[in-house]
Design a protein around this motif. Structure first.
Motif, PDB file in Angstrom:
ATOM      1  N   UNK A  41      11.965  -9.378  -5.716  1.00  0.00           N
ATOM      2  CA  UNK A  41      12.919  -9.429  -6.828  1.00  0.00           C
ATOM      3  C   UNK A  41      13.865  -8.229  -6.796  1.00  0.00           C
ATOM      4  N   UNK A  42      13.337  -7.081  -6.394  1.00  0.00           N
ATOM      5  CA  UNK A  42      14.205  -5.908  -6.250  1.00  0.00           C
ATOM      6  C   UNK A  42      15.283  -6.183  -5.204  1.00  0.00           C
ATOM      7  N   UNK A  43      14.880  -6.731  -4.052  1.00  0.00           N
ATOM      8  CA  UNK A  43      15.846  -7.034  -2.998  1.00  0.00           C
ATOM      9  C   UNK A  43      16.900  -8.029  -3.479  1.00  0.00           C
ATOM     10  N   UNK A  66       0.828  -1.208   0.000  1.00  0.00           N
ATOM     11  CA  UNK A  66       0.000   0.000   0.000  1.00  0.00           C
ATOM     12  C   UNK A  66       0.865   1.261   0.000  1.00  0.00           C
ATOM     13  N   UNK A  67       1.957   1.238   0.748  1.00  0.00           N
ATOM     14  CA  UNK A  67       2.831   2.407   0.840  1.00  0.00           C
ATOM     15  C   UNK A  67       3.492   2.745  -0.486  1.00  0.00           C
ATOM     16  N   UNK A  68       3.585   1.781  -1.393  1.00  0.00           N
ATOM     17  CA  UNK A  68       4.157   2.042  -2.716  1.00  0.00           C
ATOM     18  C   UNK A  68       3.082   2.299  -3.760  1.00  0.00           C
ATOM     19  N   UNK A  69       1.822   2.480  -3.293  1.00  0.00           N
ATOM     20  CA  UNK A  69       0.717   2.659  -4.218  1.00  0.00           C
ATOM     21  C   UNK A  69      -0.111   3.907  -3.902  1.00  0.00           C
ATOM     22  N   UNK A  70      -0.414   4.113  -2.635  1.00  0.00           N
ATOM     23  CA  UNK A  70      -1.310   5.204  -2.237  1.00  0.00           C
ATOM     24  C   UNK A  70      -0.507   6.332  -1.590  1.00  0.00           C
ATOM     25  N   UNK A  71      -1.184   7.423  -1.279  1.00  0.00           N
ATOM     26  CA  UNK A  71      -0.566   8.541  -0.570  1.00  0.00           C
ATOM     27  C   UNK A  71      -0.148   8.053   0.827  1.00  0.00           C
ATOM     28  N   UNK A  83      -0.145  -9.897  -4.078  1.00  0.00           N
ATOM     29  CA  UNK A  83       0.991 -10.824  -4.150  1.00  0.00           C
ATOM     30  C   UNK A  83       1.993 -10.471  -5.242  1.00  0.00           C
ATOM     31  N   UNK A  84       1.496  -9.978  -6.398  1.00  0.00           N
ATOM     32  CA  UNK A  84       2.415  -9.636  -7.478  1.00  0.00           C
ATOM     33  C   UNK A  84       3.327  -8.476  -7.073  1.00  0.00           C
ATOM     34  N   UNK A  85       2.748  -7.481  -6.395  1.00  0.00           N
ATOM     35  CA  UNK A  85       3.558  -6.339  -5.941  1.00  0.00           C
ATOM     36  C   UNK A  85       4.581  -6.774  -4.899  1.00  0.00           C
ATOM     37  N   UNK A  86       4.181  -7.693  -4.007  1.00  0.00           N
ATOM     38  CA  UNK A  86       5.136  -8.217  -3.026  1.00  0.00           C
ATOM     39  C   UNK A  86       6.276  -8.940  -3.736  1.00  0.00           C
TER      40      UNK A  86
END
Length: 412
Positions: free
Chosen positions: A217-219, A72-77, A209-212
């Motif tokens: 993958x970034x990590x 949520x923190x990477x999607x919403x305000x 789940x896809x965003x997680x």
């Protein structure tokens, strides 16, 4: 003087200053509630199992909803998300106060409200972790994290003692009421923040789940951030000493009351390191500083496991507490600076989960090892394994070892 804690973030950003004041008040109030819940559950049940269940009721939602909060923190305000979760914490503190004042005498109600409090905390924690990097210029981020950490350490030192006095004089309901008030102060600091919309690259996933998976993958592809988080895992899982303190106090020193001294020694070391963190927050290579401090944490705990005079054991814990604080400050800055804004929520969620679960796993490991050997062996072996683990990581992860603000990747 550059030796002392750098307070420039409080002057440079009024928003950060208000957030820091509100956060300090909220953490102090939260410590009052921790003690009040422990006291109330013990009074209701006289059961150590029930008291232990408090940790499960808090940790499980913190971990589960921490992952959700990261996406949520990477999607919403992020400001709106923290406003919502802070209001939820105020309401929960009010409900805790209400049930105590009405004398419900229900363990299920108390644990349910603890679970609800953990839910709101988990949802909001990843977004909160991104604020320092957004509000402060890059060269002040480490100093800002140091200020946040010293307020946390001071609250940990003062809060439980203050809660004991309040519960003895006016009862647990008063602690809950004060907690609600302090969260309201924290809410004011968040209300005055600007909008905190995250950077969202084209094609990024919605929460789920896809965003997680994208965050994982970034990590996996970022040795600096991955190494910083792994350092925390090594230090907490392999060398956490808290579960061994009662046995050491009673068996080695024959003074059960020394348990409180052990806990305070770590906090005193942490506060001292925070107060004198100016050199650390200005250091050119925070990666090397973090690795060295994590190694000293292991050395300090191994020394405590071997120490015979009480004063020497306490001195080792003060050193360990100072090293832990330096490592935490450096790691927090590395994670925030080296992570692009689009991923800060999800990476913050992983950091939050490690911070919540790592010490518990480490204490469990220490208890198991002590059960088949001795508390001293568990401490010494854990400290030694920590040193070996950190040295191995430092040797293999050159990017982390050489990381400096000059090598920060461009925002994505």
């Amino acid at each position: 003087m550059k030796l002392f804690i750098d307070v420039r973030p409080l002057r440079a950003s009024p928003e950060f200053r208000r957030l820091w004041i509100g956060g300090t008040a909220s953490v102090l109030g939260g410590q009052l509630t921790v003690v009040a819940v422990l006291t109330q559950v013990w009074q209701l049940t006289q059961s150590t199992v029930a008291v232990g269940a408090i940790g499960i009721a808090n940790a499980v939602p913190m971990v589960v909803f921490g992952l959700i909060g990261g996406t949520l923190a990477d999607t919403v305000d992020r400001r709106r998300l923290v406003l919502f979760t802070t209001i939820g914490q105020i309401v929960t503190a009010g409900l805790l106060a209400t049930q105590a004042l009405l004398g419900f005498q229900s363990l299920a109600v108390v644990l349910g409200l603890v679970c609800l409090q953990g839910t709101f905390s988990g949802l909001g924690a990843p977004a909160r972790r991104t604020f320092a990097a957004r509000l402060l210029p890059e060269h002040l981020v480490r100093a800002g994290i140091a200020l946040i950490h010293i307020s946390f350490q001071a609250s940990m030192l003062v809060g439980p003692a203050l809660a004991g006095l309040i519960t003895a004089q006016w009862g647990v309901a008063t602690c809950y009421v004060i907690d609600a008030v302090t969260f309201t102060i924290g809410l004011y600091g968040v209300v005055r923040l600007p909008s905190m919309l995250p950077s969202r690259p084209e094609g990024s996933s919605r929460p789920g789940p896809r965003a997680i998976g994208e965050g994982m993958r970034f990590l996996a592809g970022q040795p600096v951030v991955r190494g910083a988080l792994l350092t925390d895992v090594i230090a907490t899982v392999l060398a956490m000493p808290i579960a061994l303190f009662p046995a050491i106090a009673a068996e080695r020193f024959g003074r059960p009351e020394a348990l409180g001294l052990f806990m305070s020694a770590i906090a005193v070391g942490g506060i001292a390191a925070s107060a004198l963190s100016g050199v650390v927050t200005r250091a050119a290579r925070p990666g090397a500083v973090m690795l060295a401090a994590a190694g000293v944490w292991g050395v300090g705990l191994a020394g405590f496991g071997l120490a015979q005079p009480l004063w020497l054991g306490i001195a080792c814990l003060v050193i360990a507490g100072a090293a832990d604080t330096i490592s935490v400050i450096s790691r927090g800055a590395i994670v925030q600076i080296a992570t692009p804004d689009a991923f800060r929520g999800r990476v913050g969620a992983v950091e939050h989960i490690i911070g919540v679960s790592g010490p518990d796993v480490g204490n469990f490991r220490g208890g198991l090892v002590a059960g088949v050997s001795s508390p001293a062996f568990a401490l010494v072996s854990g400290g030694a394994l920590c040193v070996v683990g950190v040295a191995h990581l430092a040797g293999r992860n050159k990017a982390l070892r050489r990381f400096s603000t000059a090598t920060v990747p461009a925002p994505q």
